[in-house]
Design a protein around this motif. Sequence first.
Motif, PDB file in Angstrom:
ATOM      1  N   CYS A 168       1.438 -14.720  36.469  1.00 32.54           N
ATOM      2  CA  CYS A 168       1.780 -15.613  35.355  1.00 32.54           C
ATOM      3  C   CYS A 168       1.907 -14.818  34.068  1.00 32.54           C
ATOM      4  CB  CYS A 168       0.744 -16.719  35.191  1.00 32.54           C
ATOM      5  SG  CYS A 168      -0.866 -16.140  34.650  1.00 32.54           S
ATOM      6  N   LYS A 170       8.222 -20.273  41.784  1.00 31.60           N
ATOM      7  CA  LYS A 170       8.049 -19.802  40.409  1.00 31.60           C
ATOM      8  C   LYS A 170       8.574 -20.885  39.475  1.00 31.60           C
ATOM      9  CE  LYS A 170       9.079 -15.772  37.553  1.00 31.60           C
ATOM     10  NZ  LYS A 170       9.743 -14.464  37.537  1.00 31.60           N
ATOM     11  N   MET A 171       7.727 -21.328  38.562  1.00 33.34           N
ATOM     12  CA  MET A 171       8.144 -22.289  37.549  1.00 33.34           C
ATOM     13  C   MET A 171       8.197 -21.546  36.228  1.00 33.34           C
ATOM     14  SD  MET A 171       6.727 -25.981  36.400  1.00 33.34           S
ATOM     15  CE  MET A 171       7.557 -26.799  37.741  1.00 33.34           C
ATOM     16  N   TYR A 172       9.327 -21.650  35.552  1.00 37.70           N
ATOM     17  CA  TYR A 172       9.488 -20.898  34.314  1.00 37.70           C
ATOM     18  C   TYR A 172      10.000 -21.790  33.196  1.00 37.70           C
ATOM     19  CZ  TYR A 172      14.095 -20.653  36.492  1.00 37.70           C
ATOM     20  OH  TYR A 172      15.269 -20.967  37.125  1.00 37.70           O
ATOM     21  N   GLU A 210       5.608 -18.511  29.644  1.00 33.21           N
ATOM     22  CA  GLU A 210       6.863 -18.070  30.250  1.00 33.21           C
ATOM     23  C   GLU A 210       7.020 -18.566  31.690  1.00 33.21           C
ATOM     24  OE1 GLU A 210       7.991 -13.983  29.879  1.00 33.21           O
ATOM     25  OE2 GLU A 210       7.167 -13.857  27.854  1.00 33.21           O
ATOM     26  N   TYR A 211       6.058 -18.246  32.550  1.00 32.28           N
ATOM     27  CA  TYR A 211       6.177 -18.663  33.946  1.00 32.28           C
ATOM     28  C   TYR A 211       4.842 -18.542  34.670  1.00 32.28           C
ATOM     29  CZ  TYR A 211       5.934 -13.836  35.605  1.00 32.28           C
ATOM     30  OH  TYR A 211       5.516 -12.568  35.887  1.00 32.28           O
ATOM     31  N   TYR A 212       4.765 -19.196  35.815  1.00 35.15           N
ATOM     32  CA  TYR A 212       3.697 -18.920  36.768  1.00 35.15           C
ATOM     33  C   TYR A 212       4.311 -18.921  38.159  1.00 35.15           C
ATOM     34  CZ  TYR A 212       3.281 -23.919  37.880  1.00 35.15           C
ATOM     35  OH  TYR A 212       3.527 -25.205  38.274  1.00 35.15           O
ATOM     36  N   GLN A 213       3.721 -18.131  39.028  1.00 38.91           N
ATOM     37  CA  GLN A 213       4.229 -17.986  40.399  1.00 38.91           C
ATOM     38  C   GLN A 213       3.108 -18.335  41.369  1.00 38.91           C
ATOM     39  OE1 GLN A 213       6.837 -14.663  41.333  1.00 38.91           O
ATOM     40  NE2 GLN A 213       5.402 -14.098  42.938  1.00 38.91           N
ATOM     41  N   THR A 217      11.949 -21.501  29.400  1.00 37.59           N
ATOM     42  CA  THR A 217      12.719 -20.684  28.468  1.00 37.59           C
ATOM     43  C   THR A 217      12.993 -21.522  27.226  1.00 37.59           C
ATOM     44  OG1 THR A 217      13.784 -19.591  30.334  1.00 37.59           O
ATOM     45  CG2 THR A 217      14.812 -19.309  28.177  1.00 37.59           C
TER      46      THR A 217
END
Length: 105
Positions: free
Chosen positions: A15, A35-37, A19-22, A39
């Motif tokens: 993570c 992966k949720m991101y 920005e994102y976590y996987q 932007t």
Amino acid sequence: MFGSEATETMWITDCVSKEYYQTRAENCGAVYISKMYITTFDENNNQKQIYVGISFDVEGQSFCSKIMMVAMGWMMVGETKKALQKDLEDIKCIAEEKEKSSPGP
């Protein structure tokens, strides 16, 4: 999926704040990585826009799961897309509700 509910245990594997976590899940000889991101960017009129996206990958680990992915993977693609799209729509609804209820600048 296919009209029924399922629950998976997922681990956060990577993570970056804001920005994102996987995540990673393992089931039936397959590894699932999602992966949720988020932007953020400015439009021409300096109105902040937020884009939320999801990527998803599955990899068979055993010989049997690899054969099942080839034989039935085409059916899973559509159902997976529907499930992920519903997740994104749910997130959008919650975000829009919170935006409406928060006081303006």
